[in-house]
Motif scaffolding. Structure first.
Motif, PDB file in Angstrom:
ATOM      1  N   PRO A  61       4.237   2.593   5.187  1.00  0.00           N
ATOM      2  CA  PRO A  61       3.208   3.604   5.451  1.00  0.00           C
ATOM      3  C   PRO A  61       3.137   3.938   6.933  1.00  0.00           C
ATOM      4  O   PRO A  61       3.281   3.071   7.788  1.00  0.00           O
ATOM      5  N   ARG A  80       8.739  -6.242   0.037  1.00  0.00           N
ATOM      6  CA  ARG A  80       7.445  -6.466   0.691  1.00  0.00           C
ATOM      7  C   ARG A  80       7.291  -7.903   1.190  1.00  0.00           C
ATOM      8  O   ARG A  80       6.606  -8.168   2.180  1.00  0.00           O
ATOM      9  N   ARG A  89       2.261  -5.684   7.879  1.00  0.00           N
ATOM     10  CA  ARG A  89       3.369  -4.771   7.577  1.00  0.00           C
ATOM     11  C   ARG A  89       4.110  -4.289   8.820  1.00  0.00           C
ATOM     12  O   ARG A  89       4.947  -3.386   8.740  1.00  0.00           O
ATOM     13  N   LEU A 105      -1.519  -0.962  -5.817  1.00  0.00           N
ATOM     14  CA  LEU A 105      -0.936  -0.526  -4.548  1.00  0.00           C
ATOM     15  C   LEU A 105      -1.942   0.257  -3.717  1.00  0.00           C
ATOM     16  O   LEU A 105      -2.014   0.087  -2.495  1.00  0.00           O
ATOM     17  N   ARG A 106      -2.718   1.116  -4.364  1.00  0.00           N
ATOM     18  CA  ARG A 106      -3.727   1.888  -3.629  1.00  0.00           C
ATOM     19  C   ARG A 106      -4.748   0.954  -2.986  1.00  0.00           C
ATOM     20  O   ARG A 106      -5.134   1.144  -1.829  1.00  0.00           O
ATOM     21  N   GLU A 158      -4.310  -2.177  -2.161  1.00  0.00           N
ATOM     22  CA  GLU A 158      -3.649  -2.898  -1.073  1.00  0.00           C
ATOM     23  C   GLU A 158      -3.536  -2.018   0.171  1.00  0.00           C
ATOM     24  O   GLU A 158      -3.753  -2.484   1.295  1.00  0.00           O
ATOM     25  N   ASN A 159      -3.184  -0.753  -0.020  1.00  0.00           N
ATOM     26  CA  ASN A 159      -3.024   0.157   1.122  1.00  0.00           C
ATOM     27  C   ASN A 159      -4.349   0.407   1.829  1.00  0.00           C
ATOM     28  O   ASN A 159      -4.401   0.493   3.063  1.00  0.00           O
ATOM     29  N   ILE A 160      -5.426   0.520   1.055  1.00  0.00           N
ATOM     30  CA  ILE A 160      -6.745   0.737   1.664  1.00  0.00           C
ATOM     31  C   ILE A 160      -7.149  -0.483   2.482  1.00  0.00           C
ATOM     32  O   ILE A 160      -7.631  -0.370   3.616  1.00  0.00           O
ATOM     33  N   TRP A 205      -5.159  -2.722   3.783  1.00  0.00           N
ATOM     34  CA  TRP A 205      -4.276  -2.814   4.946  1.00  0.00           C
ATOM     35  C   TRP A 205      -4.735  -1.869   6.056  1.00  0.00           C
ATOM     36  O   TRP A 205      -4.770  -2.245   7.233  1.00  0.00           O
ATOM     37  N   ALA A 206      -5.096  -0.643   5.684  1.00  0.00           N
ATOM     38  CA  ALA A 206      -5.528   0.331   6.686  1.00  0.00           C
ATOM     39  C   ALA A 206      -6.773  -0.151   7.418  1.00  0.00           C
ATOM     40  O   ALA A 206      -6.888  -0.011   8.642  1.00  0.00           O
TER      41      ALA A 206
END
Length: 260
Positions: free
Chosen positions: A133, A172, A179, A221-222, A224-226, A228-229
């Motif tokens: 990302p 991953r 990341r 995944l969504r 996890e991405n939130i 992480w951000a």
């Protein structure tokens, strides 16, 4: 290219760079980050049963190319190690508006200095960020820089650890939670790749397949991405906006060539 058979008799090694070479997110038994360079040093030391091997790791997280040249290259000129690994410029390439052509010119000037002072110089290409990302948008710039790095290696007889071609890091599990930095297993894969680039035989394959694992659903995944951000991306952007570096007030963990 240089004859890397001579590296089988290496007695000293200095690692230069930023967080990648410092070894972030690969904690050692003493609590200090280890990383691929420390792991490579261990592989090289094992090849010297007489114990005559010295190692320095001058890398500091967050350092830009010019900082690495100013702070770390003079140490190599002073000590003249048999091997230097020089992985730098990544933080420059991540900066908005950076020019990979110009960064490469400064990188090669440093390589010329290192070639005068060290027996063998190994450089690393950048990772392929197609699945990362935010960083995936910099893939073209990284590829351009990598093309320059390969040309620099050809012109100056350097060994190359080609991280772009290392498929294992597309998994991953090769990366820590942020990341941006490798996991312990990711660092091990890079150490094996670097050893091979030097002509050092290793039993393990750096690109060996990973064990089967659970594949996250799109919803997972969504989430996890939130997460992480919130935890990593926003603080990273904030430091950039404030002109801060994760390496402020951090010193090299192993500044002198000492027995390993």
């Amino acid at each position: 290219m240089a004859d890397h058979q001579e590296t089988l008799d290496l007695r000293s090694y200095a690692a230069l760079g930023d967080s990648f070479t410092e070894g972030l997110d690969d904690p050692g038994p003493d609590g200090v980050f280890a990383g691929w360079a420390d792991r490579l040093a261990g592989l090289l030391a094992e090849r010297r049963p007489d114990g005559d091997f010295r190692y320095a790791n001058l890398a500091v997280r967050g350092r830009l190319l010019d900082q690495i040249v100013a702070e770390q290259v003079p140490q190599v000129r002073r000590t003249g190690p048999d091997l230097v690994t020089f992985c730098a410029g990544g933080n420059d390439i991540l900066r908005p508006g950076s020019d990979p052509d110009e960064v490469a010119e400064r990188f090669e000037a440093a390589v010329l200095e290192l070639r005068e002072a060290a027996g063998t110089v190994l450089i690393c290409t950048g990772f392929d960020t197609r699945g990362v990302p935010v960083l995936k948008h910099l893939r073209g710039r990284i590829a351009t820089y990598n093309g320059h790095l390969r040309a620099i290696a050809d012109r100056n007889g350097c060994a190359v650890a080609d991280l772009w071609s290392l498929r294992a890091v597309h998994d991953r599990r090769a990366w820590s939670d942020d990341r941006l930095h490798l996991s312990p297993e990711g660092h091990q894969r890079v150490a094996l790749l670097a050893a091979r680039a030097l002509g050092i035989p290793v039993e393990q394959d750096p690109d060996a397949p990973w064990p089967a694992r659970h594949v996250p659903s799109p919803a997972e995944l969504r989430r996890e991405n939130i997460q992480w951000a919130r935890s990593y991306l926003l603080p990273w952007v904030g430091r950039r906006l404030r002109g801060e570096s994760s390496g402020d007030h951090v010193e090299a963990k192993r500044p002198e060539l000492l027995p390993l």
